[in-house]
Design a protein around this motif. Structure first.
Motif, mmCIF file in Angstrom:
data_model
loop_
_atom_site.group_PDB
_atom_site.id
_atom_site.type_symbol
_atom_site.label_atom_id
_atom_site.label_comp_id
_atom_site.label_asym_id
_atom_site.label_seq_id
_atom_site.Cartn_x
_atom_site.Cartn_y
_atom_site.Cartn_z
ATOM 1 N N CYS A 284 0.856 -1.191 0.000
ATOM 2 C CA CYS A 284 0.000 0.000 0.000
ATOM 3 C C CYS A 284 0.889 1.238 0.000
ATOM 4 C CB CYS A 284 -0.916 -0.009 1.218
ATOM 5 S SG CYS A 284 -2.105 1.353 1.212
ATOM 6 N N ILE A 285 0.848 1.986 -1.094
ATOM 7 C CA ILE A 285 1.745 3.125 -1.305
ATOM 8 C C ILE A 285 1.068 4.398 -0.824
ATOM 9 C CG2 ILE A 285 2.981 4.462 -3.048
ATOM 10 C CD1 ILE A 285 2.984 1.824 -4.733
ATOM 11 N N LEU A 286 1.617 5.010 0.215
ATOM 12 C CA LEU A 286 1.105 6.265 0.771
ATOM 13 C C LEU A 286 1.910 7.394 0.143
ATOM 14 C CD1 LEU A 286 1.032 5.097 4.522
ATOM 15 C CD2 LEU A 286 -0.768 4.843 2.790
ATOM 16 N N ASP A 287 1.328 8.015 -0.885
ATOM 17 C CA ASP A 287 2.138 8.931 -1.707
ATOM 18 C C ASP A 287 1.236 9.906 -2.439
ATOM 19 O OD1 ASP A 287 4.357 9.727 -3.729
ATOM 20 O OD2 ASP A 287 5.350 8.237 -2.494
ATOM 21 N N THR A 288 1.620 10.251 -3.664
ATOM 22 C CA THR A 288 0.884 11.242 -4.464
ATOM 23 C C THR A 288 -0.159 10.601 -5.373
ATOM 24 O OG1 THR A 288 2.540 11.159 -6.239
ATOM 25 C CG2 THR A 288 2.881 12.786 -4.494
ATOM 26 N N GLY A 289 -0.497 9.341 -5.085
ATOM 27 C CA GLY A 289 -1.417 8.619 -5.949
ATOM 28 C C GLY A 289 -0.652 7.783 -6.955
ATOM 29 N N VAL A 290 -1.360 6.908 -7.637
ATOM 30 C CA VAL A 290 -0.761 6.051 -8.653
ATOM 31 C C VAL A 290 -1.664 6.024 -9.882
ATOM 32 C CG1 VAL A 290 -0.175 3.656 -9.257
ATOM 33 C CG2 VAL A 290 0.479 4.570 -7.030
ATOM 34 N N ASN A 291 -1.074 6.191 -11.046
ATOM 35 C CA ASN A 291 -1.822 6.052 -12.294
ATOM 36 C C ASN A 291 -1.795 4.586 -12.702
ATOM 37 O OD1 ASN A 291 -2.291 8.757 -12.228
ATOM 38 N ND2 ASN A 291 -0.846 9.316 -13.842
ATOM 39 N N GLY A 292 -2.792 3.873 -12.228
ATOM 40 C CA GLY A 292 -2.828 2.425 -12.381
ATOM 41 C C GLY A 292 -3.070 1.942 -13.785
ATOM 42 N N ALA A 293 -3.416 2.851 -14.705
ATOM 43 C CA ALA A 293 -3.629 2.450 -16.096
ATOM 44 C C ALA A 293 -2.326 2.295 -16.865
ATOM 45 C CB ALA A 293 -4.524 3.469 -16.807
ATOM 46 N N HIS A 294 -1.207 2.609 -16.218
ATOM 47 C CA HIS A 294 0.089 2.406 -16.891
ATOM 48 C C HIS A 294 0.167 0.946 -17.340
ATOM 49 C CE1 HIS A 294 4.366 2.128 -17.681
ATOM 50 N NE2 HIS A 294 4.533 3.414 -17.394
ATOM 51 N N PRO A 295 0.515 0.685 -18.602
ATOM 52 C CA PRO A 295 0.515 -0.684 -19.130
ATOM 53 C C PRO A 295 1.334 -1.679 -18.318
ATOM 54 C CG PRO A 295 0.720 0.867 -20.926
ATOM 55 C CD PRO A 295 0.823 1.673 -19.663
ATOM 56 N N LYS A 315 -7.787 10.376 -7.240
ATOM 57 C CA LYS A 315 -6.939 9.245 -6.837
ATOM 58 C C LYS A 315 -5.707 9.101 -7.726
ATOM 59 C CE LYS A 315 -11.082 6.771 -5.330
ATOM 60 N NZ LYS A 315 -11.950 5.581 -5.521
ATOM 61 N N ASP A 316 -5.687 9.858 -8.819
ATOM 62 C CA ASP A 316 -4.600 9.733 -9.795
ATOM 63 C C ASP A 316 -3.370 10.495 -9.337
ATOM 64 O OD1 ASP A 316 -6.174 12.083 -10.171
ATOM 65 O OD2 ASP A 316 -5.101 12.448 -12.041
ATOM 66 N N GLY A 322 4.360 9.084 -6.922
ATOM 67 C CA GLY A 322 3.701 7.849 -6.520
ATOM 68 C C GLY A 322 3.754 6.759 -7.576
ATOM 69 N N THR A 323 3.567 7.126 -8.841
ATOM 70 C CA THR A 323 3.621 6.132 -9.913
ATOM 71 C C THR A 323 5.034 5.588 -10.071
ATOM 72 O OG1 THR A 323 1.811 7.282 -11.060
ATOM 73 C CG2 THR A 323 3.099 5.714 -12.354
ATOM 74 N N GLY A 324 6.036 6.450 -9.866
ATOM 75 C CA GLY A 324 7.423 5.980 -9.899
ATOM 76 C C GLY A 324 7.708 5.008 -8.775
ATOM 77 N N ILE A 325 7.194 5.316 -7.567
ATOM 78 C CA ILE A 325 7.364 4.411 -6.431
ATOM 79 C C ILE A 325 6.647 3.092 -6.694
ATOM 80 C CG2 ILE A 325 6.739 4.069 -4.006
ATOM 81 C CD1 ILE A 325 9.143 5.880 -4.398
ATOM 82 N N ALA A 326 5.496 3.141 -7.354
ATOM 83 C CA ALA A 326 4.755 1.918 -7.677
ATOM 84 C C ALA A 326 5.567 1.002 -8.585
ATOM 85 C CB ALA A 326 3.426 2.279 -8.345
ATOM 86 N N GLY A 327 6.221 1.588 -9.589
ATOM 87 C CA GLY A 327 7.043 0.781 -10.494
ATOM 88 C C GLY A 327 8.196 0.115 -9.778
ATOM 89 N N LEU A 328 8.845 0.862 -8.862
ATOM 90 C CA LEU A 328 9.948 0.284 -8.097
ATOM 91 C C LEU A 328 9.437 -0.796 -7.147
ATOM 92 C CD1 LEU A 328 12.037 3.481 -7.227
ATOM 93 C CD2 LEU A 328 12.475 1.803 -9.020
ATOM 94 N N LEU A 538 15.375 3.295 -12.883
ATOM 95 C CA LEU A 538 14.359 3.574 -13.884
ATOM 96 C C LEU A 538 13.027 3.026 -13.402
ATOM 97 C CD1 LEU A 538 14.314 4.767 -16.858
ATOM 98 C CD2 LEU A 538 14.113 2.390 -17.601
ATOM 99 N N SER A 539 11.957 3.812 -13.575
ATOM 100 C CA SER A 539 10.650 3.356 -13.129
ATOM 101 C C SER A 539 9.551 3.841 -14.069
ATOM 102 C CB SER A 539 10.381 3.824 -11.688
ATOM 103 O OG SER A 539 9.259 3.162 -11.156
ATOM 104 N N THR A 540 8.318 3.666 -13.618
ATOM 105 C CA THR A 540 7.147 3.970 -14.433
ATOM 106 C C THR A 540 6.759 5.439 -14.297
ATOM 107 O OG1 THR A 540 5.904 3.010 -12.583
ATOM 108 C CG2 THR A 540 6.165 1.658 -14.540
ATOM 109 N N ASN A 541 6.422 6.067 -15.412
ATOM 110 C CA ASN A 541 6.107 7.493 -15.476
ATOM 111 C C ASN A 541 4.600 7.699 -15.356
ATOM 112 O OD1 ASN A 541 6.155 10.233 -15.915
ATOM 113 N ND2 ASN A 541 6.941 10.131 -18.002
#
Length: 552
Positions: A284-295, A315-316, A322-328, A538-541
């Motif tokens: 559970c990532i407590l951050d700036t949100g995550v763009n979960g539609a990233h492929p 929520k985005d 947050g999306t970068g943290i999600a990728g990592l 490198l992570s997800t944008n």
């Protein structure tokens, strides 16, 4: 007595040593003698193989003369030992001006790759003749080369496989790959490099402009298929070793959007997300949100896994953190996943609970919002827990303050985390919290003293959380970025320039961080330290429709 001919050894004035015998912790290994072969039969077998090698050398020399190549004349030959002999070969054994390029150990056999220049093959043939005749010197000492010849099971013209010395799998025949090429310096280093580049160009092989020199080797990068390399014996003759080129994050981050998407699609096809069950762990990532539609993320996070403490924020992820943290959290450093063709199996899932909606720091006190992150964090946790109470989850918090005045003392935020981690009714929570970033971009920051003085950021001082600091193994500054920077800041395995520590805390506070992980490196220039993509992860944008990847 020290060998002073080695220019990498330095004996300092005033340095004294004391001789002492070595005590083995266990009995020393016994050296096994080389098994004796039937000399007549074995010599005949090797001479037959020698005939083929002589023909290959003649063909290579003629090809070189026809093409007017400036590379050294000769042929790379691979020698294979009998099974179980161990370290069978040494350079001096082959005679003449032969050059031992590399030694490999596979399947209980030793493989030696040797460059045999024009005219040197006769020296080796003389060794076989002396072996078959039991030749001895006038003083009665054996000169029959028995240990060497009895070790050789067979030898043949070397292929690309004979030059591959890396621990990872060699690229497939028709796969375009980046290779690290170790060229033999031999007599004229510059001539070898120029000759190699010229020949590679005729084969359609891309060669890097930059290279690095060692005493006996010149290392550069090429982009080619294995088939292209196999086509030219002249090209192989100049190579001592082949390894996988190390890819840095800037290779991907600097690509145009469409090119990044091609790499993204290749990785997405190799990802398998295992079905979730009651034991599947969630981050559970407590951050700036995550763009979960990233492929690369969408198979591991759904709309039902996205939460926010303020519906007006959405929520985005509009900031990108947050999306970068999600990728990592899902993949680790994407560079390693993108550069190979291995399947990627995902066994965990992601959640996001948005606790922050901006990235900028507002220095003016009268304009700064009254954000109580202790209460925000508590809200975010309950947002995730209430609809999915039975999930097994880890809470990840990579958001911290930018100041360091707490010096280990509790704050409302760290105290809240301690309380939440302890939990109720013997049911606690696991928090993974960032140690926080040191402001390395300040002018004239001295590494690593600055990291020792920069305190772990709030709430990383909490006692009951796992606080993560950083080291780095990112020590390869790309050629493009080295044009603007002098050198890397930290060497391989040292503390990351980005991390903070508890070095300056009083003794009553806990030692932090609890663990360290890869946190990236910086490069030095005339102004101080600077971020470099090649030294980053490198992570997800979050803006994945433009570019899927982002350096972190």
């Amino acid at each position: 007595m020290a060998d002073t001919s080695k220019d990498h050894l330095f004996l300092k004035p005033g340095f004294f040593s004391e001789k002492a015998s070595y005590d083995y912790p266990k009995p020393p290994p016994q050296t096994q003698p080389v098994p004796a072969q039937e000399r007549g039969t074995h010599a005949a077998t090797l001479r037959e193989q020698l005939t083929g090698i002589r023909q290959d050398i003649a063909a290579a020399i003629k090809l070189q003369e026809d093409s007017k190549s400036i590379l050294d004349k000769g042929l790379i030959v691979e020698f294979e030992s009998f099974e179980g002999i161990g370290e069978a070969f040494e350079e001096k054994q082959f005679g003449g001006n032969s050059e031992l390029l590399n030694i490999r150990y596979e399947d209980k056999r030793t493989f030696a790759t040797v460059f045999i220049p024009d005219g040197a093959l006769q020296k080796f043939e003389d060794k076989i003749t002396a072996y078959s005749a039991h030749k001895q010197r006038s003083n009665g000492v054996s000169a029959d080369n028995q240990p060497l010849i009895d070790s050789i099971a067979n030898f043949h013209k070397a292929t690309v496989k004979a030059l591959w010395t890396d621990t990872v799998a060699m690229p497939q025949d028709n796969t375009i790959a980046c290779w690290e090429v170790w060229l033999s310096a031999r007599g004229d280093r510059q001539q070898q490099v120029e000759g190699f580049k010229s020949l590679a160009k005729t084969l359609g092989i891309d060669v890097s402009d930059s290279f690095i020199e060692f005493k006996e080797r010149t290392v550069l990068l090429i982009r080619a298929t294995k088939e292209q390399l196999e086509k030219s014996i002249l090209l192989l003759n100049n190579i001592a070793e082949l390894r996988k080129a190390k890819t840095t994050a800037d290779f991907f981050s600097e690509l145009k959007g469409n090119d990044q998407k091609d790499w993204q699609e290749d990785l997405a096809m190799r990802i398998t997300v295992l079905p979730a069950n009651e034991n599947t762990p969630f981050v559970c990532i407590l951050d700036t949100g995550v763009n979960g539609a990233h492929p690369l993320l969408k198979g591991s996070i759904t709309d039902n896994d996205l939460f926010t403490i303020n519906e007006a924020w959405g929520k985005d992820d509009r900031v990108g953190h947050g999306t970068g943290i999600a990728g990592l959290s899902l993949f680790g450093d994407l560079t390693a996943k993108l550069e190979n063709t291995k399947l990627v199996e995902i066994t965990h899932r992601l959640e996001s609970s948005k606790i922050i909606n901006r990235s900028e720091f507002i220095p003016n006190e009268k304009d700064r919002p009254l954000d109580l992150y202790a209460e925000y964090t508590e809200q975010a946790i309950y947002q995730a827990e209430i609809p999915h109470a039975r999930r097994k989850r880890v809470f990840q918090l990579a958001i911290t303050t930018i100041d360091s005045w707490d010096r280990g003392k509790p704050s409302s935020w760290s105290a809240a985390l301690d309380k939440l981690a302890f939990g109720n009714n013997n049911i606690g929570r696991l928090f993974i919290v960032s140690a926080g970033n040191a402001d390395v971009m300040l002018k004239n920051v001295k590494y690593p003293e600055f990291n020792m003085s920069e305190s772990i950021r709030d709430p990383g001082q909490a006692w009951n959380v796992l606080t993560v600091g950083a080291f780095t193994e990112k020590d390869l500054l790309s050629a493009a970025e080295s044009a603007d920077h002098n050198e890397i800041t930290a060497f391989h395995g040292q503390i990351s320039p980005y991390t903070t520590t508890s070095f300056s805390w009083e003794n009553e506070w806990p030692l932090k961080p609890d663990v360290v992980m890869e946190g990236g490196n910086t490069a030095k220039n005339k102004f101080g330290q600077a971020q470099a993509d090649s030294l980053s992860l490198l992570s997800t944008n979050n803006k994945f429709t433009e570019k899927p990847f982002i350096p972190m």
